[in-house]
Design a protein around this motif. Structure first.
Motif, PDB file in Angstrom:
ATOM      1  N   PHE A 150       0.868  -1.183   0.000  1.00 13.88           N
ATOM      2  CA  PHE A 150       0.000   0.000   0.000  1.00 13.88           C
ATOM      3  C   PHE A 150       0.904   1.232   0.000  1.00 13.88           C
ATOM      4  N   TYR A 151       0.908   1.959  -1.102  1.00 10.20           N
ATOM      5  CA  TYR A 151       1.839   3.074  -1.263  1.00 10.20           C
ATOM      6  C   TYR A 151       1.181   4.384  -0.812  1.00 10.20           C
ATOM      7  N   GLN A 152       1.217   4.610   0.489  1.00  7.87           N
ATOM      8  CA  GLN A 152       0.722   5.878   1.010  1.00  7.87           C
ATOM      9  C   GLN A 152       1.640   7.046   0.663  1.00  7.87           C
ATOM     10  N   ASN A 153       2.843   6.739   0.165  1.00  5.36           N
ATOM     11  CA  ASN A 153       3.785   7.802  -0.170  1.00  5.36           C
ATOM     12  C   ASN A 153       3.655   8.264  -1.623  1.00  5.36           C
ATOM     13  N   HIS A 154       2.636   7.787  -2.339  1.00  8.10           N
ATOM     14  CA  HIS A 154       2.417   8.247  -3.707  1.00  8.10           C
ATOM     15  C   HIS A 154       2.160   9.751  -3.698  1.00  8.10           C
ATOM     16  N   ARG A 155       2.782  10.480  -4.622  1.00  9.35           N
ATOM     17  CA  ARG A 155       2.737  11.950  -4.593  1.00  9.35           C
ATOM     18  C   ARG A 155       1.310  12.482  -4.620  1.00  9.35           C
ATOM     19  N   ARG A 156       0.483  11.957  -5.507  1.00 11.92           N
ATOM     20  CA  ARG A 156      -0.880  12.467  -5.605  1.00 11.92           C
ATOM     21  C   ARG A 156      -1.689  12.125  -4.356  1.00 11.92           C
ATOM     22  N   TYR A 157      -1.439  10.952  -3.802  1.00  5.91           N
ATOM     23  CA  TYR A 157      -2.161  10.536  -2.594  1.00  5.91           C
ATOM     24  C   TYR A 157      -1.771  11.419  -1.410  1.00  5.91           C
ATOM     25  N   VAL A 158      -0.473  11.666  -1.240  1.00  3.87           N
ATOM     26  CA  VAL A 158       0.013  12.450  -0.101  1.00  3.87           C
ATOM     27  C   VAL A 158      -0.528  13.882  -0.145  1.00  3.87           C
ATOM     28  N   LYS A 159      -0.635  14.446  -1.349  1.00  6.20           N
ATOM     29  CA  LYS A 159      -1.082  15.838  -1.488  1.00  6.20           C
ATOM     30  C   LYS A 159      -2.597  15.979  -1.402  1.00  6.20           C
ATOM     31  N   SER A 160      -3.329  14.858  -1.459  1.00  6.78           N
ATOM     32  CA  SER A 160      -4.791  14.930  -1.509  1.00  6.78           C
ATOM     33  C   SER A 160      -5.373  15.095  -0.105  1.00  6.78           C
ATOM     34  N   ARG A 161      -5.244  16.307   0.444  1.00  2.31           N
ATOM     35  CA  ARG A 161      -5.755  16.638   1.767  1.00  2.31           C
ATOM     36  C   ARG A 161      -5.785  18.157   1.900  1.00  2.31           C
ATOM     37  N   SER A 162      -6.498  18.640   2.887  1.00  2.00           N
ATOM     38  CA  SER A 162      -6.540  20.072   3.169  1.00  2.00           C
ATOM     39  C   SER A 162      -6.285  20.273   4.653  1.00  2.00           C
ATOM     40  N   ASP A 163      -5.062  20.664   4.987  1.00  2.00           N
ATOM     41  CA  ASP A 163      -4.699  20.841   6.388  1.00  2.00           C
ATOM     42  C   ASP A 163      -5.460  22.005   7.018  1.00  2.00           C
ATOM     43  N   SER A 164      -5.721  23.048   6.237  1.00  2.00           N
ATOM     44  CA  SER A 164      -6.468  24.182   6.789  1.00  2.00           C
ATOM     45  C   SER A 164      -7.900  23.778   7.118  1.00  2.00           C
ATOM     46  N   GLN A 165      -8.491  22.918   6.304  1.00  2.00           N
ATOM     47  CA  GLN A 165      -9.861  22.462   6.569  1.00  2.00           C
ATOM     48  C   GLN A 165      -9.934  21.584   7.818  1.00  2.00           C
ATOM     49  N   LEU A 166      -8.879  20.799   8.074  1.00  2.00           N
ATOM     50  CA  LEU A 166      -8.882  19.890   9.213  1.00  2.00           C
ATOM     51  C   LEU A 166      -8.880  20.617  10.555  1.00  2.00           C
ATOM     52  N   LYS A 167      -8.315  21.836  10.584  1.00  2.00           N
ATOM     53  CA  LYS A 167      -8.209  22.534  11.872  1.00  2.00           C
ATOM     54  C   LYS A 167      -9.074  23.778  11.987  1.00  2.00           C
ATOM     55  N   ASP A 168      -9.703  24.191  10.876  1.00  2.00           N
ATOM     56  CA  ASP A 168     -10.496  25.416  10.911  1.00  2.00           C
ATOM     57  C   ASP A 168     -11.855  25.164  10.270  1.00  2.00           C
ATOM     58  N   GLN A 169     -12.917  25.333  11.050  1.00  2.00           N
ATOM     59  CA  GLN A 169     -14.257  25.057  10.536  1.00  2.00           C
ATOM     60  C   GLN A 169     -14.703  26.055   9.466  1.00  2.00           C
ATOM     61  N   ASN A 170     -14.058  27.214   9.417  1.00  2.00           N
ATOM     62  CA  ASN A 170     -14.433  28.224   8.442  1.00  2.00           C
ATOM     63  C   ASN A 170     -13.674  28.101   7.126  1.00  2.00           C
ATOM     64  N   SER A 171     -12.734  27.164   7.068  1.00  2.00           N
ATOM     65  CA  SER A 171     -11.953  27.006   5.846  1.00  2.00           C
ATOM     66  C   SER A 171     -12.758  26.241   4.796  1.00  2.00           C
ATOM     67  N   SER A 172     -12.668  26.717   3.572  1.00  2.00           N
ATOM     68  CA  SER A 172     -13.350  26.042   2.463  1.00  2.00           C
ATOM     69  C   SER A 172     -12.373  25.631   1.372  1.00  2.00           C
ATOM     70  N   ASP A 173     -11.089  25.557   1.730  1.00  2.00           N
ATOM     71  CA  ASP A 173     -10.055  25.214   0.753  1.00  2.00           C
ATOM     72  C   ASP A 173     -10.038  23.711   0.511  1.00  2.00           C
ATOM     73  N   THR A 174     -10.527  23.284  -0.643  1.00  2.00           N
ATOM     74  CA  THR A 174     -10.511  21.866  -1.025  1.00  2.00           C
ATOM     75  C   THR A 174      -9.840  21.687  -2.380  1.00  2.00           C
ATOM     76  N   SER A 175      -9.011  22.649  -2.784  1.00  2.00           N
ATOM     77  CA  SER A 175      -8.427  22.625  -4.127  1.00  2.00           C
ATOM     78  C   SER A 175      -7.489  21.451  -4.339  1.00  2.00           C
ATOM     79  N   ALA A 176      -6.841  20.980  -3.263  1.00  2.00           N
ATOM     80  CA  ALA A 176      -5.893  19.875  -3.403  1.00  2.00           C
ATOM     81  C   ALA A 176      -6.532  18.513  -3.187  1.00  2.00           C
TER      82      ALA A 176
END
Length: 351
Positions: A131-157
């Motif tokens: 299971f390659y969790q280190n795949h570039r596209r997989y690793v980048k597919s998240r929004s750290d700002s959304q995880l910690k801020d309820q007002n964030s709407s950044d889902t571009s990645a």
């Protein structure tokens, strides 16, 4: 009188021309620091110094290696692979179809025998292979700002798991959260005592406090056409959903273990641990493997012989080199040169 005046004026003109053509010097200002003339230690590696250095390294490294190896061997580890065994014989020719079918029974019972007494806490891990969790596209597919801020709407990645129908944002978004591990385990000992699994404190404290907000709640999660993994309770904030926090810390290698929980009870040798698991996670599409691991720890952590072997290898190699140089020095000695002939002794100032 007129000739003297003409010659003096021509000399003055020549001096002015030479000063005008003179370029500014790029020579740095002299200092002992810039010219590397400060006092310095310049050791002479005599045979005695070299042999002593190798002996010192071996004396330090070999005991550390032995201690590390014994600590690793004291760890009790029970490993049980179940990805194939938990599929009925009739369905093993089509494993992907079995795991994707919503009607097939995914319950499975496994028995693990305790080979050696295990002191609490006993850590429960699930291990995934290929299971390659280190795949570039997989690793980048998240929004750290959304995880910690309820007002964030950044889902571009997070594409393709960013929104539903292009309008409703998914929280948490991205392929990492979407593929959350969803096999479940429950344990009993000798068929008559339930072993409680403590899932509190299995994630990093820094992740809970700083990367996942206590006011961010799952929303529209696993509501798309294809369900990737586990679902999340929409009434519990992300900072409390520790299975998700553990999974979101991606692994660097294709074979990895992640902490599922802890059993806070001692287990005795020859005890039989009965595992009731639900086999939902699809690793069959990419020929992956699933393994359940029960393990204790030592002062050095989990079971890992590499550190002890590395220390012993380096220490043994240094001892061998020290012994070899000692034999050469005693059998065929060589007179040392006169240090006074070294360049820095003959010309200390460098001028």
């Amino acid at each position: 009188m007129s000739s003297n005046t003409a010659s003096s004026s021509s000399a003055a003109a020549g001096s002015a021309d030479s000063s005008a053509n003179r370029r500014p010097s790029k020579r740095p200002k002299y200092s002992r620091f810039t010219q590397q003339e400060l006092p310095a230690c310049k050791p002479i590696l005599t045979p005695k110094w070299v042999i002593s250095a190798f002996l010192l390294v071996s004396i330090v490294f070999i005991p550390i290696g032995v201690a590390s190896l014994f600590a690793s061997r004291d760890v009790v580890e029970l490993v049980n692979r179940y990805d194939t065994e938990c599929i009925p014989l009739a369905n093993r020719t089509n494993k992907v179809g079995y795991i994707q079918s919503p009607t097939t029974d995914k319950n499975c019972n496994r028995t693990i025998k305790v080979t050696k007494s295990m002191k609490q806490p006993i850590y429960i891990y699930y291990q995934l292979d290929n299971f390659y969790q280190n795949h570039r596209r997989y690793v980048k597919s998240r929004s750290d700002s959304q995880l910690k801020d309820q007002n964030s709407s950044d889902t571009s990645a997070c594409k393709p798991e960013d929104t539903i129908n292009g309008t409703l944002s998914i929280v948490p978004c991205g392929l990492i959260a979407w593929s959350l591990f969803n096999d479940t385990y429950s344990f009993s000992r000798n068929n008559n005592q339930t072993l409680t699994v403590n899932k509190s404190g299995i994630s990093w404290k820094s992740d809970r406090e700083h990367k996942f907000g206590n006011n961010v709640f799952p929303k529209n999660f696993q509501q798309g056409k294809i369900k990737g993994g586990a679902t999340l309770n929409p009434d519990i904030p992300l900072s409390k959903q520790e299975d998700l926090i553990v999974w979101m810390r991606t692994a660097a290698l294709p074979t990895f273990r992640k902490l599922y929980g802890k059993i806070e009870m001692d287990l005795k040798a020859d005890d039989e641990i009965h595992v009731m698991l639900e086999n939902h996670y699809n690793t069959y599409s990419f020929n992956g493997k699933k393994t359940l691991v029960l393990s204790t720890t030592s002062w050095l952590g989990g079971r890992n012989d590499f550190l002890g072997i590395a220390y012993l290898t380096v220490g043994g190699l240094c001892f061998f080199l020290a012994l070899s140089f000692t034999i050469v020095y005693l059998v065929k000695p060589r007179r040392l040169g006169d240090p006074s002939y070294l360049s820095w002794n003959r010309n200390p100032g460098g001028h």
